[in-house]
Write an enzyme that holds these catalytic residues in place. Structure first.
Site, PDB file in Angstrom:
ATOM      1  N   ASP A  91      -2.716  -5.975  -6.358  1.00  0.00           N
ATOM      2  CA  ASP A  91      -4.148  -6.304  -4.677  1.00  0.00           C
ATOM      3  C   ASP A  91      -3.425  -6.839  -3.758  1.00  0.00           C
ATOM      4  O   ASP A  91      -3.264  -8.263  -4.117  1.00  0.00           O
ATOM      5  CB  ASP A  91      -5.303  -7.138  -5.610  1.00  0.00           C
ATOM      6  CG  ASP A  91      -6.516  -6.657  -4.429  1.00  0.00           C
ATOM      7  OD1 ASP A  91      -6.109  -6.035  -3.297  1.00  0.00           O
ATOM      8  OD2 ASP A  91      -7.735  -7.490  -4.557  1.00  0.00           O
ATOM      9  N   ASP A 144       1.514   0.275   4.912  1.00  0.00           N
ATOM     10  CA  ASP A 144       0.377   1.194   5.555  1.00  0.00           C
ATOM     11  C   ASP A 144      -0.919   1.777   4.930  1.00  0.00           C
ATOM     12  O   ASP A 144      -1.350   2.203   4.180  1.00  0.00           O
ATOM     13  CB  ASP A 144       1.575   2.371   4.866  1.00  0.00           C
ATOM     14  CG  ASP A 144       0.988   3.836   5.606  1.00  0.00           C
ATOM     15  OD1 ASP A 144       0.412   3.367   7.047  1.00  0.00           O
ATOM     16  OD2 ASP A 144       1.083   4.945   4.534  1.00  0.00           O
ATOM     17  N   CYS A 191      -3.376   5.889   9.466  1.00  0.00           N
ATOM     18  CA  CYS A 191      -3.847   7.302  10.036  1.00  0.00           C
ATOM     19  C   CYS A 191      -4.750   7.622  10.604  1.00  0.00           C
ATOM     20  O   CYS A 191      -6.044   8.621  10.266  1.00  0.00           O
ATOM     21  CB  CYS A 191      -3.288   8.273   9.560  1.00  0.00           C
ATOM     22  SG  CYS A 191      -3.400   8.141   7.292  1.00  0.00           S
ATOM     23  N   CYS A 214       0.962  -0.892  -0.105  1.00  0.00           N
ATOM     24  CA  CYS A 214       0.513  -0.194  -0.081  1.00  0.00           C
ATOM     25  C   CYS A 214       0.956   0.873   0.260  1.00  0.00           C
ATOM     26  O   CYS A 214       1.217   2.033   0.490  1.00  0.00           O
ATOM     27  CB  CYS A 214      -0.379   0.322   1.305  1.00  0.00           C
ATOM     28  SG  CYS A 214      -1.963  -1.587   0.921  1.00  0.00           S
ATOM     29  N   ALA A 215       1.504   1.591  -1.273  1.00  0.00           N
ATOM     30  CA  ALA A 215       2.895   1.950  -1.378  1.00  0.00           C
ATOM     31  C   ALA A 215       2.442   3.612  -1.585  1.00  0.00           C
ATOM     32  O   ALA A 215       3.133   4.762  -1.210  1.00  0.00           O
ATOM     33  CB  ALA A 215       4.147   1.841  -1.999  1.00  0.00           C
ATOM     34  N   ALA A 216       1.791   3.943  -2.070  1.00  0.00           N
ATOM     35  CA  ALA A 216       2.008   4.914  -3.007  1.00  0.00           C
ATOM     36  C   ALA A 216       0.891   6.041  -1.901  1.00  0.00           C
ATOM     37  O   ALA A 216      -0.183   5.846  -0.581  1.00  0.00           O
ATOM     38  CB  ALA A 216       0.132   4.951  -4.446  1.00  0.00           C
ATOM     39  N   PRO A 217       1.724   7.605  -2.262  1.00  0.00           N
ATOM     40  CA  PRO A 217       1.680   7.846  -3.121  1.00  0.00           C
ATOM     41  C   PRO A 217       3.316   7.851  -3.419  1.00  0.00           C
ATOM     42  O   PRO A 217       4.329   8.698  -3.491  1.00  0.00           O
ATOM     43  CB  PRO A 217       1.640   9.691  -3.424  1.00  0.00           C
ATOM     44  CG  PRO A 217       1.120   9.907  -1.782  1.00  0.00           C
ATOM     45  CD  PRO A 217       0.681   8.500  -0.829  1.00  0.00           C
ATOM     46  N   GLY A 218       4.008   7.163  -2.058  1.00  0.00           N
ATOM     47  CA  GLY A 218       5.791   6.708  -1.375  1.00  0.00           C
ATOM     48  C   GLY A 218       6.340   7.658  -0.902  1.00  0.00           C
ATOM     49  O   GLY A 218       7.358   7.514  -0.767  1.00  0.00           O
TER      50      GLY A 218
HETATM   51  C1  LIG Z   1      -2.065   5.469   3.141  1.00  0.00           C
HETATM   52  S1  LIG Z   1      -2.067   5.251   1.521  1.00  0.00           S
HETATM   53  C2  LIG Z   1      -0.800   4.758   1.230  1.00  0.00           C
HETATM   54  C3  LIG Z   1      -0.135   5.940   2.335  1.00  0.00           C
HETATM   55  C4  LIG Z   1       1.706   5.434   1.404  1.00  0.00           C
HETATM   56  N1  LIG Z   1       2.247   4.217   2.328  1.00  0.00           N
HETATM   57  C5  LIG Z   1       2.729   6.454   1.979  1.00  0.00           C
HETATM   58  O1  LIG Z   1       3.006   6.743   2.841  1.00  0.00           O
HETATM   59  O2  LIG Z   1       3.033   7.608   0.789  1.00  0.00           O
HETATM   60  C6  LIG Z   1      -2.806   3.669   1.353  1.00  0.00           C
HETATM   61  C7  LIG Z   1      -2.735   2.804   0.082  1.00  0.00           C
HETATM   62  O3  LIG Z   1      -3.042   1.722  -0.614  1.00  0.00           O
HETATM   63  C8  LIG Z   1      -3.973   1.077  -1.018  1.00  0.00           C
HETATM   64  N2  LIG Z   1      -4.669   0.157  -1.693  1.00  0.00           N
HETATM   65  C9  LIG Z   1      -6.029   0.290  -1.400  1.00  0.00           C
HETATM   66  N3  LIG Z   1      -6.169  -1.047  -1.225  1.00  0.00           N
HETATM   67  C10 LIG Z   1      -5.607  -1.583  -1.759  1.00  0.00           C
HETATM   68  C11 LIG Z   1      -5.206  -3.301  -2.204  1.00  0.00           C
HETATM   69  N4  LIG Z   1      -5.929  -4.097  -1.664  1.00  0.00           N
HETATM   70  N5  LIG Z   1      -3.997  -3.461  -2.269  1.00  0.00           N
HETATM   71  C12 LIG Z   1      -2.514  -2.582  -2.183  1.00  0.00           C
HETATM   72  N6  LIG Z   1      -3.120  -1.171  -1.705  1.00  0.00           N
HETATM   73  C13 LIG Z   1      -4.251  -1.194  -2.081  1.00  0.00           C
HETATM   74  C14 LIG Z   1      -4.686   2.928  -1.970  1.00  0.00           C
HETATM   75  O4  LIG Z   1      -4.561   3.334  -3.436  1.00  0.00           O
HETATM   76  C15 LIG Z   1      -3.384   3.629  -1.619  1.00  0.00           C
HETATM   77  O5  LIG Z   1      -1.836   4.650  -1.936  1.00  0.00           O
END
Ligand SMILES: C[S@@+](CC[C@H](N)C(=O)[O-])C[C@H]1O[C@@H](n2cnc3c(N)ncnc32)[C@H](O)[C@@H]1O
Length: 439
Positions: free
Chosen positions: A298, A315, A368, A247-251
């Site tokens: 996913d 995250d 968060c 769940c890395a974006a936006p990084g």
């Molecule tokens: C809280 S944000 C992450 C913020 C990031 N770690 C950062 O510090 O910039 C959660 C992320 O999880 C992604 N996400 C949601 N469901 C997901 C899934 N089933 N598998 C992977 N990523 C997922 C979302 O698109 C979003 O980018």
């Protein structure tokens, strides 16, 4: 004379937030603000964020002046009224006549009747302190909602899970602009910094606009809330290990992990392709794209990744109720059933992550969110289905972070990392560290 560019843009952004689920901070940093002069951009930001933060308080005074519930007023005049009421009540530097006139101009797009209505209502909006206006309010939930400008159900559950005082302090923090925190610590021409509150490697902007500097534009300087930075430090990336950021974006955290562990092999998994592109851009700007492999997948399904990982950071997607100072619209969007719904997704991602952990490896879970369903309850549910995991008290890990500026105990609640918004000048976070048995 039409409304000023700052107010037109503020109104446009507020409509996009309410009608299309946009995020104010993204919209305020998008292409649409580039044409504005710096002073207009600052005013548009103040108006958008101020109206979103104080929405319930503004709606209360507008409702009294209009003698009808705000929900019955169509969206454009309602937005013009909120903008007008915010300027009348919260901005000393805007003359009352200008505040009313500008909102009337905005409402003209709906027709002369709407413009006349906005004019009449704003002339009756009281400028008296809110406490006085609320003194005769008999309905407690309505009164608290207006006083703290948060949904009553959210205040009620925070009071129950933390304390009424803690809930009030969190709401107070959410209702003011949060500090701009950044890293790494280095001088930037035109910007004055204060030391970080939680981390020696962080800085807070005291004066100047960091986003307008070449250092920020070129990716030498990153804006990131200090509690979010702390989560990357909590991972304690192993020098030559394999690290997976799920769940890395936006990084933001991936980029910091790459900086903290220049020798490590890093993988970043993100479900949404468009967000994975944002992540790729972020890592390019950080000069880390050749060291991080991005996987668009996913995290609840089998991963297209082989091998095990020494550190896995999850995250997870969450309600975001720890970030309401930064994302004020979230408080009006989140519904009482959302923490429970998101907890199912968080657990499903964590179960996959547990399967990818190397013996002796660590799984770090962070959100968060301030809601217990998304914090301790998720970990309890995880431990019930993954008995090979055990909780490593966060205080033990925090105590080994050399750059921490506060006692580790100030950041924990039982075995967890727990930072409430406003306890320090940061977002709120929950995190748990779990280890896999080594054999
Ligand atoms: C809280 S944000 C992450 C913020 C990031 N770690 C950062 O510090 O910039 C959660 C992320 O999880 C992604 N996400 C949601 N469901 C997901 C899934 N089933 N598998 C992977 N990523 C997922 C979302 O698109 C979003 O980018």
């Amino acid at each position: 004379m039409p409304a000023s560019p700052a107010r037109q843009l503020a109104c446009e952004i507020l409509l996009l937030v309410e009608e299309h689920g946009g995020y104010a901070s993204d919209l305020l940093h998008s292409q649409r603000t580039r044409a504005l002069a710096p002073a207009d951009r600052r005013l548009a930001t103040e108006l958008v964020m101020g109206v979103l933060r104080w929405r319930a308080a503004l709606d209360y005074v507008i409702g009294r002046a209009a003698r009808r519930p705000i929900a019955q007023i169509p969206l454009l005049p309602r937005t013009a009224l909120r903008l007008g009421a915010y300027q009348l009540r919260m901005l000393d530097r805007v003359p009352a006549s200008a505040a009313v006139h500008e909102s009337v101009e905005l409402a003209k797009a709906e027709g002369p009747k709407a413009a006349g209505f906005v004019n009449a209502v704003l002339r009756h909006v009281s400028r008296a302190p809110l406490a006085g206006l609320l003194a005769n309010e008999t309905e407690l939930a309505r009164r608290r909602e207006a006083e703290f400008s948060h949904p009553a159900w959210m205040l009620e559950r925070w009071s129950r899970f933390y304390s009424p005082e803690a809930a009030a302090a969190m709401a107070e923090y959410d209702n003011a602009p949060p500090p701009v925190a950044c890293w790494p610590p280095q001088p930037v021409a035109g910007v004055e910094f204060a030391p970080g509150q939680l981390l020696r490697t962080a800085r807070r902007v005291k004066a100047g606009e960091l986003t307008q500097t070449p250092a920020f534009r070129s990716g030498r300087m990153w804006i990131q809330d200090e509690a979010s930075q702390l989560i990357a430090h909590l991972v304690q990336p192993v020098a030559c290990g394999r690290i997976l950021d799920v769940c890395a974006a936006p990084g933001s955290k991936t980029a910091l992990l790459a900086a903290l562990a220049p020798e490590a092999q890093i993988f970043a998994l993100e479900r949404h392709v468009r967000r994975a592109q944002l992540l790729a851009r972020r890592l390019r700007r950080a000069g880390a794209s050749d060291r991080v492999q991005i996987v668009a997948a996913d995290a609840t399904a089998p991963w297209p990744l082989t091998g095990r990982f020494d550190r896995i950071l999850v995250d997870a997607p969450c309600t975001g109720t720890g970030t309401l100072a930064r994302n004020p619209e979230i408080r009006w969007r989140v519904q009482p059933q959302d923490p429970e719904r998101l907890a199912q997704l968080q657990l499903s991602i964590l179960r996959r992550a547990a399967g990818g952990l190397a013996p002796g490896g660590r799984l770090i879970y962070s959100v968060c969110s301030m809601e217990p369903e998304e914090g301790p309850d998720v970990i309890t549910a995880l431990l019930a289905v993954c008995p090979q995991l055990r909780v490593l008290p966060a205080i033990e890990v925090l105590a080994t972070i050399a750059d921490l500026r506060v006692p580790a105990a100030a950041l924990t609640e039982g075995p967890w990392l727990r930072v409430l918004p406003g306890r320090f000048a940061t977002d709120g976070f929950f995190a748990a560290v779990l280890t896999a048995a080594s054999s």
